[in-house]
Design an enzyme around this catalytic site. Sequence first.
Site, mmCIF file in Angstrom:
data_model
loop_
_atom_site.group_PDB
_atom_site.id
_atom_site.type_symbol
_atom_site.label_atom_id
_atom_site.label_comp_id
_atom_site.label_asym_id
_atom_site.label_seq_id
_atom_site.Cartn_x
_atom_site.Cartn_y
_atom_site.Cartn_z
ATOM 1 N N GLU A 179 -6.490 4.744 7.948
ATOM 2 C CA GLU A 179 -6.291 6.169 7.635
ATOM 3 C C GLU A 179 -7.549 6.757 6.996
ATOM 4 O O GLU A 179 -7.848 7.938 7.182
ATOM 5 C CB GLU A 179 -5.050 6.333 6.739
ATOM 6 C CG GLU A 179 -3.773 6.079 7.543
ATOM 7 C CD GLU A 179 -2.604 5.521 6.752
ATOM 8 O OE1 GLU A 179 -2.620 5.581 5.515
ATOM 9 O OE2 GLU A 179 -1.670 4.999 7.401
ATOM 10 N N GLY A 183 3.079 -1.069 4.144
ATOM 11 C CA GLY A 183 3.146 0.343 3.798
ATOM 12 C C GLY A 183 4.573 0.739 3.435
ATOM 13 O O GLY A 183 5.059 0.485 2.334
ATOM 14 N N GLY A 184 5.267 1.339 4.385
ATOM 15 C CA GLY A 184 6.597 1.909 4.152
ATOM 16 C C GLY A 184 7.564 0.999 3.401
ATOM 17 O O GLY A 184 8.241 1.439 2.464
ATOM 18 N N ASN A 208 0.872 -1.175 0.000
ATOM 19 C CA ASN A 208 0.000 0.000 0.000
ATOM 20 C C ASN A 208 0.908 1.223 0.000
ATOM 21 O O ASN A 208 1.539 1.522 1.009
ATOM 22 C CB ASN A 208 -0.881 -0.037 1.264
ATOM 23 C CG ASN A 208 -1.643 1.263 1.463
ATOM 24 O OD1 ASN A 208 -1.711 2.108 0.561
ATOM 25 N ND2 ASN A 208 -2.231 1.428 2.643
ATOM 26 N N TRP A 209 0.953 1.892 -1.137
ATOM 27 C CA TRP A 209 1.884 3.016 -1.261
ATOM 28 C C TRP A 209 1.391 4.295 -0.602
ATOM 29 O O TRP A 209 2.114 5.272 -0.537
ATOM 30 C CB TRP A 209 2.177 3.281 -2.749
ATOM 31 C CG TRP A 209 3.177 2.341 -3.332
ATOM 32 C CD1 TRP A 209 3.817 1.305 -2.714
ATOM 33 C CD2 TRP A 209 3.673 2.365 -4.678
ATOM 34 N NE1 TRP A 209 4.671 0.680 -3.586
ATOM 35 C CE2 TRP A 209 4.610 1.318 -4.798
ATOM 36 C CE3 TRP A 209 3.412 3.170 -5.799
ATOM 37 C CZ2 TRP A 209 5.285 1.048 -5.995
ATOM 38 C CZ3 TRP A 209 4.082 2.913 -6.983
ATOM 39 C CH2 TRP A 209 5.010 1.866 -7.067
HETATM 40 P P1 13P Z 1 3.455 0.386 7.513
HETATM 41 O O1 13P Z 1 3.901 -0.901 6.898
HETATM 42 O O2 13P Z 1 4.167 1.593 6.989
HETATM 43 O O3 13P Z 1 3.410 0.304 9.009
HETATM 44 O O4 13P Z 1 1.920 0.597 7.037
HETATM 45 C C1 13P Z 1 1.017 -0.437 7.195
HETATM 46 C C2 13P Z 1 -0.218 -0.104 6.457
HETATM 47 O O5 13P Z 1 -0.968 0.780 6.829
HETATM 48 C C3 13P Z 1 -0.505 -0.868 5.239
HETATM 49 O O6 13P Z 1 -1.807 -0.627 4.786
#
Ligand code: 13P
Length: 249
Positions: A97, A234-235, A9-10
Amino acid sequence: MRTPLLAGNWKMYKTPQETQAFFDAFLPLVAGAAGRDAAICPPYIDLAVALAAAAGSNVGIGAQNLAAGKEGAMTGEISGHMLKTIGCKYVLVGHSERRQFFGENEAGVLSKTQAALEYGLTPIVCVGELLAQRESGSTEAVLKQQFDGGMAPLSAEQFAKIVIAYEPVWAIGTGKVATPEQAAEAHAYIRGLVAEKFGNAQALAIRILYGGSVKPDNVAGLMSKGDIDGALVGGASLDPKSFAAIVNF
Ligand code: 13P
């Protein structure tokens, strides 16, 4: 029997140019990945580049959100119909989010999930508790409320086509990953809710991904748990080498 799904998930990162550069580096690194599904969910404006780059590869493309409905006077929105038309396979629904910053609630999650299914997309429906909720011992109550409102009203036939992502909000972007045991416990609880509502066969078949600070060095520990069927990243999905290491766990 459940094929692992490793999805990136970018969020609000990368331009179309940066998207092209990512795929140029990433695809060769995962070309040999077997027995697993991989996906990237970039921002809307990067979808066309991502779809062209990933065409014919083993990487599926998804969006991060959709509007319910096919088309209409809905300034700023994108429909599941549009996403399917350009070749998307997946769409995230109800990410924390979206819930936190854009006021999405269970009713909205349900209608977006239904819209995704109506247009032939695989919704990845996100659930998860806040830190305060975990600390007050209400993790299971929160997961049950999110499941009951956002997924339980689906028909069995619809439910069979979704993917669930458990993302404890306190682990997102914080570097504070849930331990494999904490994640597995929540996954087992969610699978139990599925069994109660849709029966054992559906509970055995549904993929439940873990999300929250997944990195190349912790993915194998998480994936060693029987109830964890993949990751929503995410990251660490922004860097081709790091996401490839996760896909190739
Ligand atoms: P991170 O991997 O940056 O903690 O984000 C997780 C996320 O929200 C994936 O949807």
